[in-house]
Scaffold this motif. Sequence first.
Motif, mmCIF file in Angstrom:
data_model
loop_
_atom_site.group_PDB
_atom_site.id
_atom_site.type_symbol
_atom_site.label_atom_id
_atom_site.label_comp_id
_atom_site.label_asym_id
_atom_site.label_seq_id
_atom_site.Cartn_x
_atom_site.Cartn_y
_atom_site.Cartn_z
ATOM 1 N N ARG A 86 0.843 -1.192 0.000
ATOM 2 C CA ARG A 86 0.000 0.000 0.000
ATOM 3 C C ARG A 86 0.883 1.248 0.000
ATOM 4 O O ARG A 86 2.068 1.208 0.361
ATOM 5 N N LEU A 87 0.278 2.370 -0.409
ATOM 6 C CA LEU A 87 0.961 3.651 -0.343
ATOM 7 C C LEU A 87 1.053 4.079 1.114
ATOM 8 O O LEU A 87 0.060 4.043 1.846
ATOM 9 N N LYS A 88 2.222 4.486 1.544
ATOM 10 C CA LYS A 88 2.432 4.853 2.944
ATOM 11 C C LYS A 88 2.812 6.326 3.031
ATOM 12 O O LYS A 88 3.609 6.830 2.236
ATOM 13 N N VAL A 89 2.241 7.016 4.015
ATOM 14 C CA VAL A 89 2.511 8.427 4.252
ATOM 15 C C VAL A 89 3.086 8.562 5.655
ATOM 16 O O VAL A 89 2.508 8.065 6.625
ATOM 17 N N VAL A 90 4.230 9.227 5.764
ATOM 18 C CA VAL A 90 4.915 9.399 7.039
ATOM 19 C C VAL A 90 5.181 10.874 7.243
ATOM 20 O O VAL A 90 5.676 11.555 6.327
ATOM 21 N N ARG A 91 4.875 11.407 8.445
ATOM 22 C CA ARG A 91 5.222 12.782 8.795
ATOM 23 C C ARG A 91 6.302 12.751 9.870
ATOM 24 O O ARG A 91 6.200 12.010 10.843
ATOM 25 N N THR A 92 7.332 13.569 9.681
ATOM 26 C CA THR A 92 8.466 13.536 10.582
ATOM 27 C C THR A 92 9.127 14.905 10.635
ATOM 28 O O THR A 92 9.022 15.700 9.695
ATOM 29 N N THR A 93 9.809 15.181 11.749
ATOM 30 C CA THR A 93 10.628 16.388 11.852
ATOM 31 C C THR A 93 12.085 16.090 11.502
ATOM 32 O O THR A 93 12.906 17.005 11.457
ATOM 33 N N GLU A 94 12.407 14.822 11.282
ATOM 34 C CA GLU A 94 13.772 14.432 10.944
ATOM 35 C C GLU A 94 14.065 14.715 9.470
ATOM 36 O O GLU A 94 13.164 15.024 8.674
ATOM 37 N N HIS A 95 15.334 14.575 9.106
ATOM 38 C CA HIS A 95 15.754 14.783 7.722
ATOM 39 C C HIS A 95 16.150 13.468 7.062
ATOM 40 O O HIS A 95 16.899 13.465 6.064
#
Length: 348
Positions: A77-86
């Motif tokens: 499946r398409l995965k969406v991740v939100r992060t403050t890292e680089h």
Amino acid sequence: IHDQPGMSVRLKLVNLCVTFPVRTWCSQTDPPAELKILDPGYLGHLYINWTLPASLRNLNNCFVRFQLQYFDTSENRLKVVRTTEHSYSAYFNLEKDAHVRVETLISGPCVNGSDELRSMSSEAVLRAHSRGLHGSKIEDLTCVFYNGEYMDCIWTKKNTKPPHSHYHLYFWHQGMEQAQECPQYIELHRERTGCRLYWPLLLEFTEFNICVNGSAMGLPLQAAYFILQVQNQVKPAPVKALNLEPTMDGQFLLEWAPPEGRVPGHCLEFEVESVAGDTEGPKVLPTFPHTVNVLTLHFCIMLPYCTSVCLRVRGRVHHFCADRSFWSEWSQALCTPHGAGLPNLCVD
């Protein structure tokens, strides 16, 4: 800017974030910079790196996050991740292109009342590993973790495989510094058909990456990549210590000990099959969780004219310890004495 007679003036916004003496105001934001996909040689476990866009490096009143999108091969499946890292790491099937997109998200006082500003996407692609003779990769791989002691991975070859094919299996998990080749191959007619891995080399509850490649007539075969979790491949040993005894109240007592191997007893559940003489086919009773060292069941005599009842047991890892597992082989059957059997069983 001063207008001249006969001239028209066009203004183009070039600064997305404007800094005033007290704070910075942003009407747009730039996408992440220097987006890269790095392959460290972990058989599909890739690293994704990016940097903060130059226009946002001096912000002091804004909250910056990044949104990463990619296709998760293990979950399909398409995965969406939100992060403050680089940076981020994930598994990709190297038989296909690895395609990622990253956007910049900013919120806080600098967006002047907007909930969140979103940039355009930065995109990166790592091309598939398609090197090798066309149509030469293996069709499938089946891995079974026997008794929690060793895992056999057997591959299925295509009927059209090149002659004199010589296969190699490589594996990697997060407890390893680098990928390793199979330490013990399984052979049939002097041809490699699989690999045996013992439990010290295995790591449960993490991605276990496998690559099977090879060569034929001096030319490389196409590589096939697989991902699994070891705890989902367990097949317990058969139950051996099976005992069936009559009780004083006319019932039968069936009990067994946990099967041999490294599978924890609290992770097992069992299934009992009964066959009542020649009058009926097999019946499978509901599964029973293994909560003590010896599980005891009571079977009631319902129809004394039946010639005999034979019982056997098998086990598997239940869903509290793994997403799935393999049933063990059935134990040897134990039968009630002639004339004391029953086609209908009840469980106390």
